[in-house]
Design a protein around this motif. Structure first.
Motif, PDB file in Angstrom:
ATOM      1  N   VAL A  45     -42.590 -12.798 -38.485  1.00  9.60           N
ATOM      2  CA  VAL A  45     -42.153 -12.255 -37.194  1.00  9.60           C
ATOM      3  C   VAL A  45     -40.988 -13.071 -36.645  1.00  9.60           C
ATOM      4  N   VAL A  46     -41.070 -14.378 -36.730  1.00 12.55           N
ATOM      5  CA  VAL A  46     -39.986 -15.231 -36.233  1.00 12.55           C
ATOM      6  C   VAL A  46     -38.701 -14.971 -37.014  1.00 12.55           C
ATOM      7  N   ILE A  47     -38.793 -14.864 -38.323  1.00  6.82           N
ATOM      8  CA  ILE A  47     -37.608 -14.593 -39.141  1.00  6.82           C
ATOM      9  C   ILE A  47     -37.014 -13.230 -38.779  1.00  6.82           C
ATOM     10  N   ALA A  48     -37.865 -12.242 -38.564  1.00  3.67           N
ATOM     11  CA  ALA A  48     -37.372 -10.918 -38.181  1.00  3.67           C
ATOM     12  C   ALA A  48     -36.680 -10.972 -36.818  1.00  3.67           C
ATOM     13  N   LEU A  49     -37.250 -11.687 -35.871  1.00  7.77           N
ATOM     14  CA  LEU A  49     -36.638 -11.804 -34.546  1.00  7.77           C
ATOM     15  C   LEU A  49     -35.303 -12.530 -34.616  1.00  7.77           C
ATOM     16  N   VAL A  50     -35.221 -13.573 -35.443  1.00 12.84           N
ATOM     17  CA  VAL A  50     -33.952 -14.282 -35.610  1.00 12.84           C
ATOM     18  C   VAL A  50     -32.914 -13.351 -36.241  1.00 12.84           C
ATOM     19  N   GLY A  51     -33.319 -12.551 -37.193  1.00  4.48           N
ATOM     20  CA  GLY A  51     -32.415 -11.590 -37.803  1.00  4.48           C
ATOM     21  C   GLY A  51     -31.898 -10.570 -36.810  1.00  4.48           C
ATOM     22  N   ILE A  52     -32.777 -10.063 -35.964  1.00  2.00           N
ATOM     23  CA  ILE A  52     -32.380  -9.111 -34.934  1.00  2.00           C
ATOM     24  C   ILE A  52     -31.419  -9.776 -33.941  1.00  2.00           C
ATOM     25  N   LEU A  53     -31.709 -11.009 -33.584  1.00  2.00           N
ATOM     26  CA  LEU A  53     -30.837 -11.751 -32.654  1.00  2.00           C
ATOM     27  C   LEU A  53     -29.458 -11.955 -33.263  1.00  2.00           C
ATOM     28  N   VAL A  54     -29.398 -12.297 -34.530  1.00  2.00           N
ATOM     29  CA  VAL A  54     -28.102 -12.494 -35.199  1.00  2.00           C
ATOM     30  C   VAL A  54     -27.313 -11.186 -35.235  1.00  2.00           C
ATOM     31  N   LEU A  55     -28.001 -10.084 -35.529  1.00  2.00           N
ATOM     32  CA  LEU A  55     -27.319  -8.796 -35.554  1.00  2.00           C
ATOM     33  C   LEU A  55     -26.818  -8.382 -34.169  1.00  2.00           C
ATOM     34  N   ALA A  56     -27.558  -8.744 -33.143  1.00  2.00           N
ATOM     35  CA  ALA A  56     -27.197  -8.362 -31.779  1.00  2.00           C
ATOM     36  C   ALA A  56     -25.984  -9.137 -31.272  1.00  2.00           C
ATOM     37  N   LEU A  57     -25.777 -10.321 -31.807  1.00  2.00           N
ATOM     38  CA  LEU A  57     -24.660 -11.123 -31.320  1.00  2.00           C
ATOM     39  C   LEU A  57     -23.466 -10.817 -32.099  1.00  2.00           C
TER      40      LEU A  57
END
Length: 57
Positions: A45-57
Motif C-alpha cells: 500500500v505504501v509503495i502504491a501511494l508513493v507511486g500515485i504521489l510521484v505520478l501526481a507531481l
C-alpha cells in the motif's frame, strides 16, 4: 508423446519428489504468519501511494 516429453516428465517427477521429501521442513517453505501478511500488505500500500504521489507531481 515422444522421448523428449517422457524425459521431461521423469525429470519433473524427480524434482517434485525432492521438493516433497527434502524441502518439506525447510523454514523458507512455512506458511506466512499474520504479521508477515500484514507487513506485505502495508508495504504494498505504501509503495502504491508513493507511486500515485510521484505520478501526481
Amino acid at each position: 508423446m515422444d522421448a523428449a516429453d517422457a524425459g521431461i516428465g521423469t525429470e519433473l517427477e524427480t524434482r517434485l519428489g525432492v521438493i516433497d521429501t527434502i524441502e518439506r521442513n525447510d523454514p523458507s517453505r512455512r506458511a506466512l504468519s499474520g504479521a508477515d501478511l500484514s507487513l506485505f500488505v502495508g508495504v504494498s500500500v505504501v509503495i502504491a501511494l508513493v507511486g500515485i504521489l510521484v505520478l501526481a507531481l
